[in-house]
Design a protein around this motif. Structure first.
Motif, PDB file in Angstrom:
ATOM      1  N   TRP A 129     -12.261   6.175 -12.404  1.00 26.88           N
ATOM      2  CA  TRP A 129     -11.731   6.000 -11.068  1.00 26.88           C
ATOM      3  C   TRP A 129     -11.172   4.585 -10.945  1.00 26.88           C
ATOM      4  O   TRP A 129     -11.516   3.685 -11.706  1.00 26.88           O
ATOM      5  N   ARG A 150     -16.853  16.424   3.010  1.00 23.88           N
ATOM      6  CA  ARG A 150     -17.276  15.961   1.693  1.00 23.88           C
ATOM      7  C   ARG A 150     -17.527  17.139   0.771  1.00 23.88           C
ATOM      8  O   ARG A 150     -17.146  17.137  -0.386  1.00 23.88           O
ATOM      9  N   ARG A 188      -8.897  10.289   1.148  1.00 22.55           N
ATOM     10  CA  ARG A 188     -10.270  10.238   0.666  1.00 22.55           C
ATOM     11  C   ARG A 188     -10.280   9.575  -0.700  1.00 22.55           C
ATOM     12  O   ARG A 188     -10.021  10.204  -1.703  1.00 22.55           O
ATOM     13  N   GLN A 189     -10.574   8.311  -0.707  1.00 19.67           N
ATOM     14  CA  GLN A 189     -10.529   7.611  -1.972  1.00 19.67           C
ATOM     15  C   GLN A 189     -11.931   7.305  -2.461  1.00 19.67           C
ATOM     16  O   GLN A 189     -12.866   7.204  -1.680  1.00 19.67           O
ATOM     17  N   TYR A 190     -12.046   7.140  -3.758  1.00 18.24           N
ATOM     18  CA  TYR A 190     -13.323   6.795  -4.356  1.00 18.24           C
ATOM     19  C   TYR A 190     -13.241   5.379  -4.897  1.00 18.24           C
ATOM     20  O   TYR A 190     -12.275   5.055  -5.567  1.00 18.24           O
ATOM     21  N   PRO A 191     -14.225   4.554  -4.684  1.00 13.62           N
ATOM     22  CA  PRO A 191     -15.431   4.790  -3.880  1.00 13.62           C
ATOM     23  C   PRO A 191     -15.184   4.538  -2.391  1.00 13.62           C
ATOM     24  O   PRO A 191     -14.243   3.824  -2.055  1.00 13.62           O
ATOM     25  N   LEU A 226     -20.034  13.414  -8.888  1.00 14.44           N
ATOM     26  CA  LEU A 226     -18.685  13.159  -9.400  1.00 14.44           C
ATOM     27  C   LEU A 226     -18.774  12.483 -10.766  1.00 14.44           C
ATOM     28  O   LEU A 226     -19.699  11.757 -11.045  1.00 14.44           O
ATOM     29  N   ARG A 269      -9.536   1.910  -7.669  1.00 14.93           N
ATOM     30  CA  ARG A 269      -9.150   1.764  -6.275  1.00 14.93           C
ATOM     31  C   ARG A 269      -8.601   0.358  -6.044  1.00 14.93           C
ATOM     32  O   ARG A 269      -9.158  -0.608  -6.542  1.00 14.93           O
TER      33      ARG A 269
END
Lengths: 146, 148
Positions: free
Chosen positions: B102, B18, B38-41, B98, B104
């Motif tokens: 974003w 992280r 590694r995607q957000y959230p 962050l 997803r």
């Protein structure tokens, strides 16, 4: 460049990687065995504002009741307990994050007025305002003859 | 959905990762897809008796800034994390959280009733309830025999 007024420090029992598993401190030291809980170091922002320093910390899942903020000997400590509140039957299918509590501490400089620190929690983000201590005007001391 | 399971003993390593991600994000990478998984959230998915439960950590997002849509078995989460109003970057002494827009997309499990999706957002944790469709009972097909 002046010294920052709030310096994050890794909390004593936590190694610098920022995460460890340790028993929950205080309170729950009853006769029941203390369950191991994961403790995370939350990401923070610190910026200067007109009133002083503002500290923001991401604490998803922490409520006002489960958050403890303490100032002792120039050390500001945040501890937020997280209760995932999942139904008991819930079965994990896919995991990208772990549930855990949040802990982080900071060293405050003398420039911070400890008595006027305020905090609010909004949608999982803690905002702590650390007001600047007002500089006391120099005071002349009268010297008297004996 | 990228399946990436972590064992508990890898916790420290994951935290290190992280930190690295945070570092990498501050550097302009020539290949933005380098760390695609590694995607957000971050999202956890649970199965319950009557529904699937999708949980995402989204601190600092208000319900008004969160856009959830569902179409054709794809659930889209969209939002923006803004910095404090009117504070210039040079006033920051520390910047770890962050920031930015974003999005997803997640493929819903089969047998989910898209019409009855519901979501709750409490203390920066989003929970999306995906009710299961009633299991289809086997249907008997009458066989008609022709006269021979």
């Amino acid at each position: 460049m002046s010294e920052p007024e709030a310096t994050p420090v890794p909390p004593a029992p936590v190694p610098p990687t920022g995460m460890t598993t340790q028993p929950v401190p205080a309170q729950s030291q009853s006769t029941a065995p203390v369950p191991e809980r994961t403790v995370f170091m939350p990401p923070i922002d610190i910026y200067d504002s007109d009133e002083g320093l503002v500290l923001l910390a991401d604490l998803p899942g922490v409520t006002i009741e489960s958050l403890e903020i303490q100032v002792q000997d120039n050390r500001l400590t945040l501890f937020g307990r997280v209760n995932p509140a999942l139904p008991t039957e819930a079965r994990l299918l896919h995991q990208e994050f772990e549930w855990g509590d949040f802990l982080r501490s900071f060293i405050l400089s003398d420039e911070v007025d400890h008595d006027r620190i305020t905090a609010k929690l909004n949608h999982g983000v803690l905002e702590v305002v650390l007001p600047r201590a007002t500089k006391t005007a120099p005071r002349r001391i009268q010297v008297n003859k004996e | 959905m990228a399946v990436f399971r972590w064992r508990h003993s890898w916790g420290n390593l994951r935290d290190l990762e992280r930190e690295f991600d945070r570092l990498l994000e501050s550097i302009k990478m020539p290949f933005p897809g380098l760390r695609l998984e590694r995607q957000y959230p971050p999202v956890n998915v649970y199965e319950l008796d009557e529904e699937f439960l999708l949980v995402a950590e989204l601190p600092g997002i208000s319900p008004e800034n969160l856009d959830l849509t569902v179409a054709g078995g794809i659930l889209t989460l969209k939002g923006e994390r803004r910095g404090p109003e009117g504070i210039l970057d040079d006033r920051f002494r520390r910047h770890e959280r962050l920031r930015g827009k974003w999005q997803r997309q997640l493929t819903l499990p089969e047998r989910v009733d898209e019409e009855r999706l519901s979501a709750e957002f409490v203390n920066g944790v989003l929970k999306i309830h995906l009710p299961k469709l009633p299991t289809v009972k086997p249907r008997h097909i009458p066989v008609v025999g022709g006269e021979s």
